[in-house]
Each structure stands twice: as C-alpha cells, then as structure tokens.
Design an enzyme around this catalytic site. Sequence first.
Site, PDB file in Angstrom:
ATOM      1  N   LYS A 244      56.486  52.703  49.708  1.00 32.40           N
ATOM      2  CA  LYS A 244      57.359  52.207  48.696  1.00 32.40           C
ATOM      3  C   LYS A 244      56.489  52.502  47.380  1.00 32.40           C
ATOM      4  O   LYS A 244      55.095  52.224  47.283  1.00 32.40           O
ATOM      5  CB  LYS A 244      57.634  50.917  48.928  1.00 32.40           C
ATOM      6  CG  LYS A 244      58.510  50.055  47.748  1.00 32.40           C
ATOM      7  CD  LYS A 244      58.802  48.683  48.331  1.00 32.40           C
ATOM      8  CE  LYS A 244      59.849  48.060  47.377  1.00 32.40           C
ATOM      9  NZ  LYS A 244      60.245  46.630  47.759  1.00 32.40           N
TER      10      LYS A 244
ATOM     11  N   SER B 260      64.733  45.644  47.057  1.00 37.87           N
ATOM     12  CA  SER B 260      64.162  46.651  46.192  1.00 37.87           C
ATOM     13  C   SER B 260      63.463  47.777  47.059  1.00 37.87           C
ATOM     14  O   SER B 260      63.089  48.672  46.381  1.00 37.87           O
ATOM     15  CB  SER B 260      62.965  45.848  45.252  1.00 37.87           C
ATOM     16  OG  SER B 260      61.961  45.589  46.314  1.00 37.87           O
TER      17      SER B 260
ATOM     18  N   SER C  19      64.043  42.129  50.005  1.00 35.99           N
ATOM     19  CA  SER C  19      63.921  43.570  49.817  1.00 35.99           C
ATOM     20  C   SER C  19      63.740  44.397  50.965  1.00 35.99           C
ATOM     21  O   SER C  19      63.714  45.845  50.703  1.00 35.99           O
ATOM     22  CB  SER C  19      62.876  43.683  48.715  1.00 35.99           C
ATOM     23  OG  SER C  19      63.086  43.073  47.408  1.00 35.99           O
TER      24      SER C  19
END
Length: 456
Positions: A76, A151, A175
Amino acid sequence: MSELHYLSATELAGLIRARQVSAVEAVRACLDRIDQVNPHVNAVVTLAAEQALDAAKAADAREPGGPLHGVPVAHKDLVDTAGIRTTYGSPVYADHVPDRDELIVERLRAAGAISIGKTNTPEFGTGSHTVNEVFGATRNPYDLSRSAGGSSGGAAVALATGMVPLADGSDMGGSLRNPASFCNVVGLRPTPGRVPVVSDVNAWYTLSVLGPMARTVEDVTLMLGAVAGFDRRSPYAIKEFFTPEPEEGVRGMRVAWSPDLGGLPVDPRTAAVTATAPAVFERLGARVEQVELDLSDAEDAFRTYRAWNYALSFGDLDRLGPNTAWNVEQGRKVTGEDLARAERARSRLYQRMAAFFDVYDVLIAPVSQVPPFPVEHPYVSEINGQELPDYLAWMRSAYWISVLHAPAASVPAGFTPEGLPVGVQIVGAPFADARVLRVARAFEQATGHGLRRPPL
C-alpha cells in the site's frame, strides 16, 4: 501455466519451492497482468519492475528460504518502501522515496517475498473510497463505474484482477475490510499488536493496524504468519507466536448474527446477500443466534480518537486534501474532557463485548452498509433515504468494530443482482485471530464466492 497470475500465494510458493516455477516467471506473470489490466482500473500506482526482476533472479539463484520465497507482493502506498516511491496519496509527498522499509515490508522481504510495486490509496488513507490528487481514482473491476472501496482499494483491485497474489494494507475504520468486500477478496484486520507498527509519533495508537489481504483465507493466514510477531519498538506488540487453528470446521461453534449491528441502515441489496450467511453456518453445524447489539459507545470513541490522531499526525502539514484537512480541524477541537469521555465509552464497550465473547465464538455482520457506489461520488451521502451527516457515517459497520480491539475479517459472501460483490464480516474476541480465520476458511470453502473473477 497460462493462469499463473491467478494461482494462490500458497500454490505459487509450493511450485517455486519445488523448482517447477521460477520466481522470475512468477514476477513476469504479474508484470504482464499489470500491463494488461492496470490501465483500466488504476490500482498499481508505482511499479518496481526492474527491482522486482533483479530480486527474483537472486531468489532463483539461492535455495528457497522463507515461506514466501519468490512470491510477488504489492505494498500500500502508505507504507514506506526503501528505494520505491511512497506518496501516501498526497501531493506533499508526490516524489518521496524513503530510505528504509516499514516493519511489515521488512518482514515480507525476510520471508522471501518479492516487492513488485505500490497500490493506490486516498490521501493518508483518509476514507473508504480510493481517490487522490496524485493518481486519481481506482475503479472496481466488477464494474468500472463503481468505487473499489478504501483505503486499501488499490490492493484489493490488484488482488481481484490477478496482478499480485498478496498485498498488505492498513485499517483504522475498515480499510482492510471495506475494499475486500467491494472487490470480492479477503481482508483481515488483526488484533492491534499482532502486526507491530513502529512509530515515534503515535506509538500508543491502537485504532490503526496493518494487515494482510489476498484472494483466499489460506493465503491471508500464510501472510499473517510472515508479518506477525513481537517487536519491542511497539509498546503493545503481542508476544505470543501466531499459530493457525486446525481446519476442523465450525461444528458446535456459537455464532452470533447481527444484520445491522444495532440499528444501522443497510442497503437492501447488501442486506439480502449478508442474510444468506447464517444458513451457511447452520449447514456447517454451528449454532447461530440473531442478537441485539448496542455498539453506540463506539461512535464517539472512534471519532474522538481518530480526530485527535489526525491533528497529531498531520496538523503541521500544508496543502492537505479536504478530507484530511477536515479531520485535522476536528482534531484541533478535541479537549481533555473529550478524550476522557471517549476512554470511558471505549472501556465500557470493551468489557461488555468481553462478556459477549464469553458466550459466542464469533460475530457475523455486514462489512459495509452499501454495495460499491459510483466512482465519481466522493462518499455515500444517504442510505435507504436516511441522510448521513458527513463522509464518515456510511462506514459505521466497519469502524464501530475497530473500537473493539478485536480481529475482523471480510470474506466474499455473494453478489447483488447487478453483479457487485458483497462481503460478510467475521469478528472474534481480542487476540482470537486464528479463530476468525478458521471460521472464515470454513465459510469460504462452503460457498466458493471468491472464485468468481471480474469480467475484465
């Protein structure tokens, strides 16, 4: 091997260990897949192709070592990767290249994984819709007009489309779980401290965790084993080794079912899919009971601590996006009295749920209150005609669970009539990560929803 990119991480690791597939072949299959589908979905935002191939060649030249030897993984764009651009989804850091790895990246590399690139995220992970000013929006592979969630939306899409077999993510308010639900993959929010986070800014903050995502529960379990473990730089790191439970199903387990987590509005399409989960567990021999929950103490506790953390972490930065700036402004208003009220509320809730998990092995509930929404919408503003006060409110089914200090997994549960994925949330007692994964695995094997690929 034409579908090498869709092999599970467990299968791929076994083939590489047996020298039936090389690490270079695995990396090239992922790079080819990224080249093929990423222009349509915008999931991988920084590609480290040359570094990945060099690392794969080095892996092939030595004896297989760790459990992820030669397996490609994406990170990420919130976690630092040495020598690979890390923007945090913010124009402030658009050209930032860290000189060190985040601990989770360090552990993945130590386990033999090959870092292949970075996945998209909203600015500083703010919100459950993956869009930012640096790279734009990530699109849902099951319907390109829809959100991928967030996210960790880039990670979920990269997994769903076969760009990588493993990806890391983070979760404060859902997320790891929300994008897994939106993209038909598996995401685990571990118990805080299971995957240690090293920080010199907010080392004691337990609402945000790092964790694994994959296409199967078995792969999530494999990855968790590689990244979990004590580190003395984290003040609440768990000392016990993570040990998966035997795959003995769920027969005799006590499963609590909550269709709305105590009265939250849930879109009828999501509700219809998640309502099929209790019957699956009953067929598997579990004792399922619908329960009435009161998690309302989580609302003020989550918002207060989240806001306080945003002011602490990002209050000194300029040129923040609107969502991040709003959170910082809310944090600047937090008083000592607010924190005391939030701590009391969270403590009450923790003790109530400790008693709850003395009775039940797991809680099952919706992950998200809505299916994937139009990608051009910044957030969900109403559910079932009920207007929501701000961009956070539609995520309550996920962020209320974050307050519990509990492990929670999102597992594919089915599809809406339009073909949009929906996940079911499996929540366990604090530190019962292995139990959650065992239950998730049984559900996954009984349903097979995760085998349905996006129509790209």
